[in-house]
Scaffold this active site. Structure first.
Site, PDB file in Angstrom:
ATOM      1  N   THR A  22      46.456 -86.975  48.680  1.00  9.35           N
ATOM      2  CA  THR A  22      45.356 -86.080  49.044  1.00  9.35           C
ATOM      3  C   THR A  22      44.949 -85.210  47.863  1.00  9.35           C
ATOM      4  OG1 THR A  22      47.089 -84.660  49.897  1.00  9.35           O
ATOM      5  CG2 THR A  22      45.829 -85.891  51.523  1.00  9.35           C
ATOM      6  N   ASP A  23      45.840 -85.054  46.868  1.00 10.83           N
ATOM      7  CA  ASP A  23      45.535 -84.076  45.795  1.00 10.83           C
ATOM      8  C   ASP A  23      44.297 -84.475  44.999  1.00 10.83           C
ATOM      9  OD1 ASP A  23      46.951 -86.126  44.445  1.00 10.83           O
ATOM     10  OD2 ASP A  23      48.232 -84.737  43.306  1.00 10.83           O
ATOM     11  N   LEU A  62      60.285 -88.421  41.928  1.00 10.93           N
ATOM     12  CA  LEU A  62      60.594 -86.985  42.012  1.00 10.93           C
ATOM     13  C   LEU A  62      59.986 -86.228  40.827  1.00 10.93           C
ATOM     14  CD1 LEU A  62      64.332 -87.226  43.196  1.00 10.93           C
ATOM     15  CD2 LEU A  62      62.293 -86.880  44.600  1.00 10.93           C
ATOM     16  N   SER A  83      59.705 -86.901  37.381  1.00  7.38           N
ATOM     17  CA  SER A  83      60.366 -86.709  36.091  1.00  7.38           C
ATOM     18  C   SER A  83      59.312 -86.476  35.001  1.00  7.38           C
ATOM     19  CB  SER A  83      61.236 -87.912  35.745  1.00  7.38           C
ATOM     20  OG  SER A  83      60.473 -89.093  35.773  1.00  7.38           O
ATOM     21  N   ASP A  98      52.037 -82.558  41.101  1.00  7.92           N
ATOM     22  CA  ASP A  98      53.364 -82.575  40.480  1.00  7.92           C
ATOM     23  C   ASP A  98      53.515 -81.448  39.464  1.00  7.92           C
ATOM     24  OD1 ASP A  98      53.385 -84.853  41.980  1.00  7.92           O
ATOM     25  OD2 ASP A  98      53.380 -86.237  40.283  1.00  7.92           O
TER      26      ASP A  98
HETATM   27  C1  GLA Z   1      51.852 -89.086  42.191  1.00 14.49           C
HETATM   28  C2  GLA Z   1      50.763 -88.279  41.477  1.00 14.49           C
HETATM   29  C3  GLA Z   1      50.355 -87.064  42.318  1.00 14.49           C
HETATM   30  C4  GLA Z   1      50.011 -87.476  43.749  1.00 14.49           C
HETATM   31  C5  GLA Z   1      51.092 -88.368  44.339  1.00 14.49           C
HETATM   32  C6  GLA Z   1      50.716 -88.933  45.693  1.00 14.49           C
HETATM   33  O1  GLA Z   1      53.018 -88.340  42.265  1.00 14.49           O
HETATM   34  O2  GLA Z   1      51.210 -87.836  40.213  1.00 14.49           O
HETATM   35  O3  GLA Z   1      49.275 -86.395  41.702  1.00 14.49           O
HETATM   36  O4  GLA Z   1      48.755 -88.095  43.804  1.00 14.49           O
HETATM   37  O5  GLA Z   1      51.422 -89.463  43.496  1.00 14.49           O
HETATM   38  O6  GLA Z   1      50.607 -87.921  46.630  1.00 14.49           O
END
Ligand code: GLA
Length: 367
Positions: free
Chosen positions: A23-24, A113, A115, A158
């Site tokens: 969704t970001d 996670l 990294s 992230d």
């Molecule tokens: C990865 C991307 C994030 C996000 C997720 C899915 O981690 O780096 O920006 O889009 O996938 O939610």
């Protein structure tokens, strides 16, 4: 006697996303926590006008003349995350000081996670040194490094979680305004993360495809800046004109944004069963509509849901491997760990790593 060089130590955490997946980059909502594992960078000044990199996890003593960094193209190695950040720092008009960065990350790579965000953010703090920028600028600088240099069209989640993480709280981030509310983690629940130990190669090309499919769906809504602005009713009324795949992707994004808001309310009301139910709905939507899960993640979720004391389970992060996140009542956690490990091993002949995470503080200078 020569004095030992002064070492500055920086730490940036990885993250687990509780809900709000993919969704970001649609200007929507996400709810990650920063975690206790992360990346540590120890920076020391050197004479030669270079940035030198060593890593405990990867072999090699790498050296890049500072004058060459602005014009560099990507190397295809882990160093790109640091070089991309260095380029962004130069683009902001700051100088890079000659330094050696000794990098040590406890975030398992390929686990979903973050990294890479932990490496970007800790390196950025080290390379910026005394040059102050705001926390949001720091997260955005690292996101640009990943998008423009590494070439991964990621959202802000992230890097934002790594910078803004808070002990004991989840972060409910609005990816349009880039502001967040803190969300409580109810007592009576532990966040248990299970690593499938697989990472399927198609991950990064599938991520690009998903971003493109979301744009394709959005093109049916002229005047709407992002899928965040499309309601379920509007999607239903337009459905017959949208191709099947972009339609399913948009349905996931719209419903997932609603789930994040419901999850926040449920957390505030201490409603663990509802939080768990929303996590499972999120997983099913990622499995069937967004198609970013895989058989190993599905089996971890399906197994978790048969174990006593589990409120909910879902894949977390980009997908195609990596981890699931499980909401488990504390007295059941030991048994959960035993059962999920044994049953996953029996099925896939892989031993999953199980982590018990509490929300941790964001990136900082340690000493
Ligand atoms: C990865 C991307 C994030 C996000 C997720 C899915 O981690 O780096 O920006 O889009 O996938 O939610």
């Amino acid at each position: 006697m020569a004095r030992a060089p002064r070492i500055k130590h920086y730490h940036a955490p990885g993250r687990v996303n509780l809900i709000g997946e993919h969704t970001d980059y649609n200007a929507g909502f996400v709810m990650p926590i920063a975690i206790a594992v992360g990346c540590d960078v120890r920076a020391s000044s050197i004479r030669k006008k270079e940035i030198r990199l060593t890593s405990k996890q990867f072999a090699g003593d790498l050296a890049y003349p500072i004058d060459s960094i602005a014009g560099m193209s990507k190397t295809g190695t882990w160093a790109d995350y640091v070089l991309g950040v260095a380029k962004q720092i130069l683009a902001l008009g700051f100088e890079l000081k000659p330094m050696q960065l000794a990098i040590d990350s406890s975030v398992p790579t390929g686990s979903g996670l973050s990294s890479s965000a932990a490496l970007e953010v800790s390196s950025a703090l080290a390379l910026l040194g005394d040059n102050e920028i705001s926390k949001l600028e720091l997260a955005q600088l690292c996101q640009r490094a990943e998008r423009e240099f590494v070439g991964m069209p990621c959202g802000i989640m992230d890097q934002y979680a790594s910078v803004f993480g808070e002990a004991h709280k989840a972060i409910m981030l609005d990816c349009r305004s880039n502001t967040h509310k803190l969300a409580p983690i109810p007592e009576g629940a532990e966040i248990v993360v299970v690593n499938s130990m697989v990472k399927h190669e198609l991950g990064s090309s599938a991520y690009r495809d998903r971003v493109a499919e979301c744009h394709q769906a959005l093109s049916h809504f002229p005047g709407k800046p992002a899928l965040r602005d499309v309601t379920l009713g509007e999607l239903e009324r337009t459905a017959s004109r949208i191709e099947e795949i972009p339609l399913a992707r948009a349905r996931h994004v719209i419903l997932e944004d609603m789930r994040v808001e419901d999850f926040l309310a449920a957390a505030q009301n201490n409603d663990l069963p509802l939080m768990g139910k929303l996590m499972v709905e999120s997983h099913r939507s990622l499995q069937h509509d967004y198609e970013v899960s895989c058989v190993e993640l599905d089996s971890l979720v399906d197994t978790a849901l048969t174990i006593d004391g589990v409120y909910g389970a879902r894949m977390t992060g980009g997908g195609f491997g990596g981890c699931t996140v499980n909401l488990v009542e504390p007295p059941s956690v030991d048994q959960f760990e035993k059962e999920i490990s044994a049953r996953y091993h029996a099925k896939w002949n892989l031993t999953p790593a199980v982590y018990r995470f509490t929300p941790s503080a964001g990136a900082r200078r340690v000493e």
